[in-house]
Design an enzyme around this catalytic site. Structure first.
Site, PDB file in Angstrom:
ATOM      1  N   ASP A  86      28.266 -37.772 102.876  1.00 44.22           N
ATOM      2  CA  ASP A  86      27.435 -37.314 102.093  1.00 44.22           C
ATOM      3  C   ASP A  86      26.517 -36.297 102.739  1.00 44.22           C
ATOM      4  O   ASP A  86      26.460 -36.421 103.838  1.00 44.22           O
ATOM      5  CB  ASP A  86      26.672 -38.492 101.236  1.00 44.22           C
ATOM      6  CG  ASP A  86      25.647 -38.086 100.335  1.00 44.22           C
ATOM      7  OD1 ASP A  86      25.943 -37.063  99.349  1.00 44.22           O
ATOM      8  OD2 ASP A  86      24.628 -38.325 100.224  1.00 44.22           O
ATOM      9  N   ASP A  88      22.882 -34.715 101.118  1.00 45.36           N
ATOM     10  CA  ASP A  88      21.605 -34.877 100.797  1.00 45.36           C
ATOM     11  C   ASP A  88      21.017 -36.327 101.275  1.00 45.36           C
ATOM     12  O   ASP A  88      21.651 -37.369 100.783  1.00 45.36           O
ATOM     13  CB  ASP A  88      21.362 -34.434  99.293  1.00 45.36           C
ATOM     14  CG  ASP A  88      21.704 -33.089  99.000  1.00 45.36           C
ATOM     15  OD1 ASP A  88      20.636 -32.264  98.952  1.00 45.36           O
ATOM     16  OD2 ASP A  88      22.665 -32.830  98.583  1.00 45.36           O
TER      17      ASP A  88
END
Length: 296
Positions: A86, A88
């Site tokens: 991922d 963020d």
């Protein structure tokens, strides 16, 4: 089954000295042995045990709250060949959509929706559409400034990705965020590829819409399966890291799914979690020693 518990201290906070390692060996019981990976920062504990959760619980009890992360997995499949991450609040310290919202004075409102979506209280796709709609009229030109002035890379991320690639393994940045961020940021870190959502714009301004279909929880899982099959990587030799509810399916499918500074529900569900150490912990977890890490 032979398990390895990788112990990684937050730098300078809880050194893995001889006394602490002896205490952890005692907690593991039997014929457990230890080996250092990086001085007092990282070490392995090997144990003949069948229950990874039970071993992890015993070690955490022995640590008694010390800021040391524990990652337990089968020793035979610890070196991973495929890594998905991922972006963020995982590979970077920010939520890019919140930084965009700051330009129209809506950071608090958008951040609240982001937080609720990451905790799993809101479905990801409609929450993303709602937040993007609030960004209508934001100049696309601010994105370069945000990346330059507001985005910070998570410590250890570059080393993690570049070391894996240097050893012939594949890395992918898979985000529910936007291509305008994942492209430049993925290149800065060194990923092989990046996948994310498309922010739509017209005449240099955001239109308030996101391209369909939205890359969310299912798409992250599908990407892991697709890359695994395309590259011929056994399921046990895959690793994924993330912090939010939309990462859970991907983390659950990976051979080693790691929750990074994650929301409580995500941390509880993932096979492993990092609460203290930086992302180089995911290299130590694979058995890399300090002198094998590609720095810079």
């Amino acid at each position: 089954m032979s398990l390895v518990a990788t112990l990684v201290s937050a730098h300078g906070q809880a050194p893995l000295d001889d006394a602490l390692l002896a205490r952890l060996r005692d907690a593991a019981g039997g014929t457990a042995t230890t080996a250092r990976l990086d001085g007092a920062i990282a070490a392995d504990l090997f144990a003949d045990a069948a229950d990874a959760r039970k071993l992890e619980a015993a070690l955490r009890t022995a640590l008694d709250g010390l800021p040391v992360d524990v990652i337990v997995q089968p020793a035979a499949t610890r070196r991973k060949r495929l890594f998905l991450a991922d972006m963020d609040s995982t590979m970077i310290g920010q939520e890019c959509i919140d930084e965009l919202a700051d330009y129209v004075g809506l950071r608090e409102k958008v951040s609240d929706i982001t937080e609720r979506a990451m905790r799993g209280e809101l479905a990801f796709e409609p929450a993303l559409r709602e937040r993007v709609a609030l960004l209508k009229g934001v100049p696309l030109s601010v994105i370069e400034e945000i990346i330059r002035e507001r985005i910070t890379l998570t410590a250890g991320g570059r080393e993690l990705v570049r070391t894996m690639r240097a050893n012939g393994h594949y890395t992918a940045l898979v985000s529910g965020g936007f291509t305008v961020f994942t492209g430049p940021i993925g290149a800065m870190i060194g990923f092989d590829e990046d996948r994310s959502n498309l922010l739509l714009g017209q005449d240099g301004l955001l239109s308030g819409e996101v391209g369909e279909p939205i890359l969310g929880k299912q798409a992250k899982l599908d990407t892991l399966v697709e890359l695994r099959e395309r590259l011929g990587v056994a399921p046990a030799l895959t690793m994924a890291v993330g912090d939010g509810a939309n990462d859970l399916a991907m983390l659950g499918e990976a051979g080693l799914g790691v929750a990074f500074r994650a929301k409580p529900a995500v941390a509880a569900a993932a096979a492993a979690r990092l609460d203290h150490a930086d992302l180089t912990a995911l290299l130590y977890a694979q058995g890399y020693r300090a002198d094998e890490i590609v720095r810079g």
